[in-house]
Scaffold this motif. Structure first.
Motif, PDB file in Angstrom:
ATOM      1  N   ASP A 194     -59.347 -62.999   0.963  1.00 39.28           N
ATOM      2  CA  ASP A 194     -59.802 -64.210   0.625  1.00 39.28           C
ATOM      3  C   ASP A 194     -61.378 -63.947   0.290  1.00 39.28           C
ATOM      4  OD1 ASP A 194     -57.745 -65.825   0.803  1.00 39.28           O
ATOM      5  OD2 ASP A 194     -57.763 -66.356   3.099  1.00 39.28           O
ATOM      6  N   ILE A 195     -61.944 -63.152   1.109  1.00 40.05           N
ATOM      7  CA  ILE A 195     -63.498 -62.894   0.780  1.00 40.05           C
ATOM      8  C   ILE A 195     -63.567 -62.502  -0.566  1.00 40.05           C
ATOM      9  CG2 ILE A 195     -65.323 -61.332   1.541  1.00 40.05           C
ATOM     10  CD1 ILE A 195     -64.241 -61.503   4.529  1.00 40.05           C
ATOM     11  N   ILE A 196     -62.825 -61.414  -0.836  1.00 41.12           N
ATOM     12  CA  ILE A 196     -62.918 -61.007  -2.684  1.00 41.12           C
ATOM     13  C   ILE A 196     -62.506 -62.063  -3.329  1.00 41.12           C
ATOM     14  CG2 ILE A 196     -62.281 -59.282  -4.101  1.00 41.12           C
ATOM     15  CD1 ILE A 196     -61.841 -57.410  -1.854  1.00 41.12           C
ATOM     16  N   GLU A 197     -61.435 -62.718  -3.181  1.00 37.69           N
ATOM     17  CA  GLU A 197     -60.941 -63.773  -4.167  1.00 37.69           C
ATOM     18  C   GLU A 197     -61.994 -64.943  -4.123  1.00 37.69           C
ATOM     19  OE1 GLU A 197     -56.973 -65.035  -2.830  1.00 37.69           O
ATOM     20  OE2 GLU A 197     -57.491 -66.742  -4.364  1.00 37.69           O
ATOM     21  N   GLN A 198     -62.521 -65.224  -3.066  1.00 36.42           N
ATOM     22  CA  GLN A 198     -63.518 -66.495  -3.312  1.00 36.42           C
ATOM     23  C   GLN A 198     -64.968 -66.086  -3.681  1.00 36.42           C
ATOM     24  OE1 GLN A 198     -62.788 -69.841  -1.794  1.00 36.42           O
ATOM     25  NE2 GLN A 198     -60.595 -68.909  -2.049  1.00 36.42           N
ATOM     26  N   ASP A 199     -65.190 -64.775  -3.809  1.00 39.53           N
ATOM     27  CA  ASP A 199     -66.579 -64.178  -4.158  1.00 39.53           C
ATOM     28  C   ASP A 199     -67.637 -64.634  -3.323  1.00 39.53           C
ATOM     29  OD1 ASP A 199     -68.453 -62.603  -5.354  1.00 39.53           O
ATOM     30  OD2 ASP A 199     -68.478 -63.638  -7.388  1.00 39.53           O
TER      31      ASP A 199
END
Lengths: 186, 186, 186, 186
Positions: free
Chosen positions: D89-94
């Motif tokens: 989620d951290i990467i996906e949500q930038d």
């Protein structure tokens, strides 16, 4: 204010770097020997010649020129006691937690790829060859090598990485049987 | 799109980091031992305890949390062959000129000062303690430790630097006879 | 050689940094204002106070102490023409391709996370607030701000990042309803 | 285990990089345009051609090859939800405080000198040209550009710095009336 010369050609920068390093007691070969020792562990195709050539290339680059000239001058100014305030003693005594010299070294050593920076860490901590000699001499009264040993170690680390890149490029070309398209034409 | 949890507290990040490292075969003590070996060379006032405490502090920081979680996941994805294109084999084989893992390690190791980065270089090149074990195990079929050994070495290097900072701060306080104003309250 | 003082307490380092910056024409508030302008774009919970507090914390850290003291002294030595060789004019003229000042700035700005380094790039290129004033004044005869503007911009960028970290930590704590376990206890 | 191909020639790396960037919606010209906009502010001798040539040189280098291939693959894996744990989620949500993408970008952008890193900071914060478009598109459901926008901005910043180096080298040669000894033969 009359315009002053600040842009030098690569040939000029190489010469000025060789001169200032010689004045501080360092020659090209002693730097190249560190690179040779690092890389000959991994491959028997490394010659001292390609290490010397690598050190000379590096010494002709603009960013390196600025680092070398500034590093040598900071050491000289500290020897002559010309800094004011606490930084004079911190540099002169080469305080273990002073890290601006390492910051400059890490920048220089990254020239041909990140592994140059870990190579630099190894040289800096374990004090290979001329780096150990500079470090020891720097402890004598009136001599300051706080920045010099790091800049020399960083150039050796960058040269070492350049040699590794050349060897791998040769392998890549052999694999493909194609004309060489040099990684160093950047 | 429902809002997803991306911000964690320090206690949560520490726990999640311990968990993922344990899953990849690394515990806190084995990281702390590298720091202990590095720093006990310079001072006899270093205990394994302060090294363990330092590793735990580091593992609770946000930037480190992101590095550790991503590093472990890249290795797992490579083990499962889920990368497409040339990068799958480059990571899986831990190609010597691949340096993105070192780039991440250099960032982690700088946490308490630049000398952490040269400490990291030393650990990375000379493969102290658990780093050597991870590196060896990573050569077995089906196991990839390309990012893990660097992230672990970098945490050890940062912890090592934190310990050096604490020792120097103690010295500074003794010199002055003043109440301690901790360098780690930043 | 008599032992010289090289280790300072945090309170001493903060005072010495404030003094040397004041002598070079820079006060804490002007640095904090850059951070305030950067962060108030993203959140209305930022106060100038927390920016001032952040700048003061940063100025009390050992690595920053070394950078600030050296940067200010290099500029003064260049103003007094005390460097020998080509580096005197290169620093005095603030040559556009001279990057050692940026190398030092990038190190300082990374203190609370990598985004500090991109914040520094923004400040350095677009010359916010006091950075523009220092840069302009540095073009006058006899004044050299080649290192000062970068070190000031880097401190502002680090402070800006510290503020962003505090705001996010507050959010994380609210989400969890747990007692605050500060990210700045590192 | 059969030996896998991990070493590529520069021609191969350039092609593989162009292919993967095209698949992610980025062409050479859009990267070169950012460099052109940055450098044409300082000199009227900059052409889009030399910017395109610079981007292509950069895309054929080994370290950049590794960065580009990994960055594009991390984004794809995040789009497909293949990361486990909080990092998905951290990467996906930038997430704004996620900085590993900037760490990689800072490494890429330093290729031709430190000012590339401040150029990168400017591009990253102020989102020039294609970087803004990638950033906006990355907010749509199912699209992740968390690493792509940084790697693209970093290549533009490095190209921009290469152009600045060429212009200064031309000046140095004119000053001396000597045969050109290219800074890019490193």
């Amino acid at each position: 204010m009359s315009k002053k010369k600040i842009i030098y050609t690569r040939a000029e920068m190489l010469k000025l770097n060789k001169d200032i390093l010689a004045k501080r007691g360092v020659d090209i070969e002693s730097i190249a020997e560190i690179s040779y020792q690092q890389q000959s562990k991994y491959s028997d195709q490394v010659s001292l010649n390609v290490c010397v050539e690598s050190v000379e290339k590096i010494l002709s680059l603009r960013d390196i020129f600025h680092h070398v000239q500034l590093a040598c001058e900071i050491d000289r100014l500290a020897e002559e006691g010309l800094f004011q305030g606490p930084i004079q003693d911190i540099i002169e005594q080469d305080f273990g937690l002073f890290g601006v010299d390492e910051t400059m070294g890490l920048d220089v050593s990254s020239l041909y790829g990140t592994i140059g920076q870990t190579n630099f860490g190894d040289i800096d901590v374990n004090k290979h060859g001329i780096v150990q000699k500079l470090n020891d001499a720097g402890k004598e009264e009136g001599i300051c090598h706080t920045f010099l040993d790091d800049i020399v170690g960083a150039i050796a680390a960058a040269a070492s990485t350049r040699v590794a890149q050349i060897l791998n490029e040769d392998l890549a070309s052999e694999d493909n049987g194609v004309e060489r398209f040099s990684i160093f034409d950047i």
